[in-house]
Design a protein around this motif. Sequence first.
Motif, PDB file in Angstrom:
ATOM      1  N   LYS A 204     100.564   6.299 -19.409  1.00 36.82           N
ATOM      2  CA  LYS A 204     100.775   7.774 -19.684  1.00 36.82           C
ATOM      3  C   LYS A 204      99.186   8.132 -20.510  1.00 36.82           C
ATOM      4  CE  LYS A 204     103.464  11.436 -19.858  1.00 36.82           C
ATOM      5  NZ  LYS A 204     104.300  12.660 -20.226  1.00 36.82           N
ATOM      6  N   LYS A 205      99.510   6.669 -21.849  1.00 35.35           N
ATOM      7  CA  LYS A 205      98.917   6.546 -22.649  1.00 35.35           C
ATOM      8  C   LYS A 205      97.033   6.368 -22.589  1.00 35.35           C
ATOM      9  CE  LYS A 205     101.198   4.569 -25.542  1.00 35.35           C
ATOM     10  NZ  LYS A 205     102.000   3.837 -26.883  1.00 35.35           N
ATOM     11  N   ARG A 206      97.154   5.679 -21.577  1.00 35.20           N
ATOM     12  CA  ARG A 206      95.958   5.186 -21.494  1.00 35.20           C
ATOM     13  C   ARG A 206      95.099   5.957 -20.389  1.00 35.20           C
ATOM     14  NH1 ARG A 206      96.332  -1.094 -20.020  1.00 35.20           N
ATOM     15  NH2 ARG A 206      96.865  -1.766 -21.595  1.00 35.20           N
ATOM     16  N   TYR A 207      95.883   6.402 -19.560  1.00 36.48           N
ATOM     17  CA  TYR A 207      95.158   7.708 -18.380  1.00 36.48           C
ATOM     18  C   TYR A 207      95.193   8.467 -18.185  1.00 36.48           C
ATOM     19  CZ  TYR A 207      94.034   3.044 -16.675  1.00 36.48           C
ATOM     20  OH  TYR A 207      93.839   1.425 -16.243  1.00 36.48           O
ATOM     21  N   VAL A 208      96.292   9.689 -18.399  1.00 31.83           N
ATOM     22  CA  VAL A 208      97.098  11.016 -18.905  1.00 31.83           C
ATOM     23  C   VAL A 208      96.204  11.812 -20.050  1.00 31.83           C
ATOM     24  CG1 VAL A 208      98.527  12.386 -18.389  1.00 31.83           C
ATOM     25  CG2 VAL A 208      98.864  10.632 -16.853  1.00 31.83           C
ATOM     26  N   LYS A 209      96.797  11.136 -21.313  1.00 29.26           N
ATOM     27  CA  LYS A 209      96.645  11.744 -22.255  1.00 29.26           C
ATOM     28  C   LYS A 209      95.184  11.364 -22.398  1.00 29.26           C
ATOM     29  CE  LYS A 209     101.124  11.357 -24.501  1.00 29.26           C
ATOM     30  NZ  LYS A 209     101.659  11.574 -25.413  1.00 29.26           N
ATOM     31  N   THR A 210      94.083  10.514 -21.476  1.00 30.29           N
ATOM     32  CA  THR A 210      92.878  10.347 -21.329  1.00 30.29           C
ATOM     33  C   THR A 210      91.822  11.554 -20.447  1.00 30.29           C
ATOM     34  OG1 THR A 210      92.294   8.836 -20.381  1.00 30.29           O
ATOM     35  CG2 THR A 210      93.101   8.346 -22.649  1.00 30.29           C
ATOM     36  N   GLY A 211      92.739  11.945 -19.765  1.00 28.65           N
ATOM     37  CA  GLY A 211      92.422  12.915 -18.764  1.00 28.65           C
ATOM     38  C   GLY A 211      91.610  12.530 -17.218  1.00 28.65           C
ATOM     39  N   PHE A 212      91.969  11.140 -17.565  1.00 33.71           N
ATOM     40  CA  PHE A 212      91.362  10.452 -16.228  1.00 33.71           C
ATOM     41  C   PHE A 212      92.239  10.882 -14.899  1.00 33.71           C
ATOM     42  CE2 PHE A 212      91.177   6.531 -13.197  1.00 33.71           C
ATOM     43  CZ  PHE A 212      90.032   6.240 -13.591  1.00 33.71           C
ATOM     44  N   ILE A 213      93.559  11.573 -15.081  1.00 34.90           N
ATOM     45  CA  ILE A 213      94.342  11.679 -14.180  1.00 34.90           C
ATOM     46  C   ILE A 213      94.561  13.071 -15.260  1.00 34.90           C
ATOM     47  CG2 ILE A 213      94.912   9.510 -12.982  1.00 34.90           C
ATOM     48  CD1 ILE A 213      97.261   9.380 -13.715  1.00 34.90           C
ATOM     49  N   SER A 214      95.480  13.424 -13.942  1.00 37.87           N
ATOM     50  CA  SER A 214      96.015  14.970 -14.576  1.00 37.87           C
ATOM     51  C   SER A 214      97.076  14.429 -14.908  1.00 37.87           C
ATOM     52  CB  SER A 214      95.994  15.871 -13.700  1.00 37.87           C
ATOM     53  OG  SER A 214      96.704  16.958 -13.358  1.00 37.87           O
ATOM     54  N   LYS A 215      97.862  15.302 -15.430  1.00 41.84           N
ATOM     55  CA  LYS A 215      98.546  15.277 -16.434  1.00 41.84           C
ATOM     56  C   LYS A 215     100.437  15.821 -14.817  1.00 41.84           C
ATOM     57  CE  LYS A 215      98.714  19.740 -18.930  1.00 41.84           C
ATOM     58  NZ  LYS A 215      98.827  20.021 -20.274  1.00 41.84           N
ATOM     59  N   ARG A 216      99.580  16.945 -14.308  1.00 41.04           N
ATOM     60  CA  ARG A 216     100.078  17.154 -13.206  1.00 41.04           C
ATOM     61  C   ARG A 216     100.195  16.097 -11.994  1.00 41.04           C
ATOM     62  NH1 ARG A 216      97.928  21.139 -10.434  1.00 41.04           N
ATOM     63  NH2 ARG A 216      96.394  21.358 -11.432  1.00 41.04           N
ATOM     64  N   PHE A 217     101.360  15.955 -11.227  1.00 39.02           N
ATOM     65  CA  PHE A 217     100.679  14.880  -9.793  1.00 39.02           C
ATOM     66  C   PHE A 217      99.930  15.694  -9.130  1.00 39.02           C
ATOM     67  CE2 PHE A 217     101.854  13.745  -5.473  1.00 39.02           C
ATOM     68  CZ  PHE A 217     101.176  12.530  -5.988  1.00 39.02           C
ATOM     69  N   LEU A 218      98.299  15.042  -8.756  1.00 40.57           N
ATOM     70  CA  LEU A 218      98.143  15.700  -7.838  1.00 40.57           C
ATOM     71  C   LEU A 218      97.463  14.438  -6.753  1.00 40.57           C
ATOM     72  CD1 LEU A 218      94.740  17.493  -9.764  1.00 40.57           C
ATOM     73  CD2 LEU A 218      97.234  17.961  -8.770  1.00 40.57           C
ATOM     74  N   PRO A 219      98.012  14.650  -5.511  1.00 43.83           N
ATOM     75  CA  PRO A 219      97.981  13.695  -4.644  1.00 43.83           C
ATOM     76  C   PRO A 219      96.373  13.492  -4.208  1.00 43.83           C
ATOM     77  CG  PRO A 219      98.837  15.811  -3.836  1.00 43.83           C
ATOM     78  CD  PRO A 219      98.427  16.260  -5.019  1.00 43.83           C
ATOM     79  N   SER A 220      95.656  13.718  -4.770  1.00 42.03           N
ATOM     80  CA  SER A 220      94.470  13.626  -4.436  1.00 42.03           C
ATOM     81  C   SER A 220      93.922  12.870  -5.400  1.00 42.03           C
ATOM     82  CB  SER A 220      93.187  15.582  -4.824  1.00 42.03           C
ATOM     83  OG  SER A 220      93.019  15.537  -5.577  1.00 42.03           O
ATOM     84  N   GLU A 221      95.081  12.896  -6.382  1.00 42.91           N
ATOM     85  CA  GLU A 221      93.954  11.970  -7.597  1.00 42.91           C
ATOM     86  C   GLU A 221      94.916  10.669  -7.275  1.00 42.91           C
ATOM     87  OE1 GLU A 221      94.687  13.544 -11.202  1.00 42.91           O
ATOM     88  OE2 GLU A 221      92.994  14.887 -11.036  1.00 42.91           O
ATOM     89  N   ILE A 222      95.939  10.009  -6.799  1.00 41.74           N
ATOM     90  CA  ILE A 222      96.827   8.982  -6.699  1.00 41.74           C
ATOM     91  C   ILE A 222      97.735   9.042  -5.466  1.00 41.74           C
ATOM     92  CG2 ILE A 222      98.675  10.063  -8.489  1.00 41.74           C
ATOM     93  CD1 ILE A 222      98.349   7.207  -9.349  1.00 41.74           C
ATOM     94  N   VAL A 223      98.277   7.314  -5.294  1.00 44.04           N
ATOM     95  CA  VAL A 223      98.842   7.890  -3.556  1.00 44.04           C
ATOM     96  C   VAL A 223      99.522   6.346  -4.449  1.00 44.04           C
ATOM     97  CG1 VAL A 223      99.123   6.217  -1.718  1.00 44.04           C
ATOM     98  CG2 VAL A 223      97.303   8.473  -2.123  1.00 44.04           C
ATOM     99  N   VAL A 224     101.135   6.299  -4.176  1.00 43.90           N
ATOM    100  CA  VAL A 224     102.592   5.619  -5.367  1.00 43.90           C
ATOM    101  C   VAL A 224     102.763   4.667  -3.998  1.00 43.90           C
ATOM    102  CG1 VAL A 224     104.069   5.330  -6.305  1.00 43.90           C
ATOM    103  CG2 VAL A 224     102.193   6.745  -6.811  1.00 43.90           C
ATOM    104  N   ARG A 225     102.514   3.470  -4.270  1.00 42.29           N
ATOM    105  CA  ARG A 225     102.878   2.556  -2.832  1.00 42.29           C
ATOM    106  C   ARG A 225     103.041   0.953  -3.247  1.00 42.29           C
ATOM    107  NH1 ARG A 225     103.489  -0.701   0.663  1.00 42.29           N
ATOM    108  NH2 ARG A 225     101.897  -2.093   2.268  1.00 42.29           N
ATOM    109  N   SER A 226     104.324   1.414  -2.188  1.00 41.78           N
ATOM    110  CA  SER A 226     105.121   0.286  -2.795  1.00 41.78           C
ATOM    111  C   SER A 226     106.249  -0.839  -1.922  1.00 41.78           C
ATOM    112  CB  SER A 226     106.754   0.705  -3.596  1.00 41.78           C
ATOM    113  OG  SER A 226     107.335  -0.301  -4.143  1.00 41.78           O
ATOM    114  N   SER A 227     106.289  -1.981  -2.274  1.00 41.14           N
ATOM    115  CA  SER A 227     107.229  -2.702  -0.591  1.00 41.14           C
ATOM    116  C   SER A 227     108.779  -1.699  -0.963  1.00 41.14           C
ATOM    117  CB  SER A 227     107.123  -4.121  -1.253  1.00 41.14           C
ATOM    118  OG  SER A 227     106.254  -4.674  -0.922  1.00 41.14           O
ATOM    119  N   ALA A 228     109.221  -2.124   0.912  1.00 46.88           N
ATOM    120  CA  ALA A 228     110.325  -0.958   1.517  1.00 46.88           C
ATOM    121  C   ALA A 228     111.841  -1.807   0.155  1.00 46.88           C
ATOM    122  CB  ALA A 228     109.994  -1.035   1.964  1.00 46.88           C
TER     123      ALA A 228
END
Length: 156
Positions: free
Chosen positions: A10-34
């Motif tokens: 969050k410090k690195r990417y959200v607070k610098t404005g690289f990604i929005s503080k709101r979740f925007l599907p156009s900016e990020i996809v979360v992927r995990s093993s089941a």
Amino acid sequence: NAFAQGKDFKKRYVKTGFISKRFLPSEIVVRSSAVNRCLMSAASFTNALFKTTPKDHSIVPPIYTKDAEEDGLLVPLLTCSDGWDDVVSRFNLSSSANILQSFLVPMMKTEWPAECATVNAALFDAIVSELPNKKIDMPANYKACAEGPAKEFMYK
């Protein structure tokens, strides 16, 4: 640990404005093993990463998974030649075709760590990851494997 890492991101990417503080599907996809522990880590990570709503509810985006048989995050896709070029060059293999038979199986037969003889290979990543967790009472044979050769073998 995942929540702390989410705060760091969050410090690195959200607070610098690289990604929005709101979740925007156009900016990020979360992927995990089941696997439950992976899903819990992904949820904890994203919980720390994104801003809470005005009513202080956490924003946790959808976490996408695949069936275990098709999940390259959980088990390497050994039938796929993509990504194996470094293995081919490192170990002087003639090609990446049938890499399971030509490299991984012989490696497991000849280089399997003695300290891990009683540990299922599918547990290597879990015991290595959980070793620092003092709340887990890991069996002595798992601990001996995780403290030494498991990580080295896993990344070899």
